[in-house]
Design a protein around this motif. Structure first.
Motif, PDB file in Angstrom:
ATOM      1  N   ILE A 257       0.844  -1.202   0.000  1.00  0.00           N
ATOM      2  CA  ILE A 257       0.000   0.000   0.000  1.00  0.00           C
ATOM      3  C   ILE A 257       0.873   1.244   0.000  1.00  0.00           C
ATOM      4  CG2 ILE A 257      -1.611   1.368   1.399  1.00  0.00           C
ATOM      5  CD1 ILE A 257      -2.923  -1.314   2.200  1.00  0.00           C
ATOM      6  N   SER A 258       1.897   1.223   0.864  1.00  0.00           N
ATOM      7  CA  SER A 258       2.730   2.426   1.032  1.00  0.00           C
ATOM      8  C   SER A 258       4.034   2.291   0.266  1.00  0.00           C
ATOM      9  CB  SER A 258       3.032   2.601   2.519  1.00  0.00           C
ATOM     10  OG  SER A 258       3.571   1.387   3.019  1.00  0.00           O
ATOM     11  N   SER A 259       3.949   2.171  -1.060  1.00  0.00           N
ATOM     12  CA  SER A 259       5.187   1.904  -1.798  1.00  0.00           C
ATOM     13  C   SER A 259       5.929   3.158  -2.241  1.00  0.00           C
ATOM     14  CB  SER A 259       4.897   1.011  -2.997  1.00  0.00           C
ATOM     15  OG  SER A 259       4.004   1.655  -3.861  1.00  0.00           O
ATOM     16  N   GLY A 260       5.225   4.300  -2.374  1.00  0.00           N
ATOM     17  CA  GLY A 260       5.914   5.515  -2.818  1.00  0.00           C
ATOM     18  C   GLY A 260       6.331   5.403  -4.278  1.00  0.00           C
ATOM     19  N   ASN A 261       7.237   6.279  -4.697  1.00  0.00           N
ATOM     20  CA  ASN A 261       7.637   6.304  -6.105  1.00  0.00           C
ATOM     21  C   ASN A 261       8.871   5.456  -6.354  1.00  0.00           C
ATOM     22  OD1 ASN A 261       5.592   8.099  -6.692  1.00  0.00           O
ATOM     23  ND2 ASN A 261       6.845   9.863  -6.130  1.00  0.00           N
TER      24      ASN A 261
END
Length: 194
Positions: free
Chosen positions: A135-139
């Motif tokens: 979910i919180s993978s970022g760029n």
């Protein structure tokens, strides 16, 4: 016989159903034939009180995977000298098992910092990466986004953390559904994380 093996690195403190679901998804829905759980050793210099000893974490991974013939525990890094760099572990495994092809399994969140790993270019030159969604993978760094060696596998998103499990056990919460039965029994019988 040339086997494609996915290496899933972690402290597995403890191994939980999220780890198992992702590893199992990799062997069932990608071209990987096995997944080895590579247990990261405790550094004698950075001993965290919440991190169980190597043999206990290996035992939990063994218990969690013994009913899955394509999932295996690996204590390969226990035999190596620190610091534990993935590039060194891969070289060691390739030398020890030249008949196998090794790939890395990692969450999307780890790809962000992958360009900071020691000799990451060498890893990408020699190995494939199988990436599962977070979910919180970022760029993802641009030059890695469409890299031919990076395969995005549409595995289920499992946002279960081992630290949440440890904290919950310490608070006396029932988190049994998040662990395989044998792992739960081991943790309970050993009084871990309390």
């Amino acid at each position: 016989m040339n086997k494609k093996i996915g290496l899933y690195f972690g402290t597995f403190n403890p191994i939980h159903i999220g780890h198992l679901a992702i590893a199992n998804h990799m062997v069932e829905f990608s071209d990987l034939e096995e997944v080895w759980f590579v247990i990261t050793p405790v550094s004698p210099f950075k001993k965290k009180s919440s991190l169980l000893d190597n043999h206990h974490r290996l035992e939990m991974v063994y218990k969690a995977t013994e009913d899955y013939e394509k999932l295996k525990p690996s204590d390969i890094e226990f035999k190596m000298e620190p610091p534990y760099y993935t590039v060194n572990t891969l070289a060691y495994l390739e030398e020890k098992y030249p008949e196998n092809q090794f790939a890395l399994i990692m969450g999307e969140d780890n790809i962000k910092g992958f360009h900071k790993w020691k000799n990451y270019e060498v890893i990408l030159e020699r190995n494939n990466l199988y990436v599962y969604p977070r979910i919180s993978s970022g760029n993802i760094v641009d030059d890695l986004k469409n890299h031919p060696k990076i395969h995005h596998v549409d595995a289920p998103i499992m946002e279960i953390s081992a630290s949440f499990i440890r904290k919950s056990i310490a608070e006396g919460k029932n988190i049994r559904p998040l662990l395989s039965e044998k792992v739960w029994e081991y943790i309970d019988s050993m009084n871990f994380y309390k």
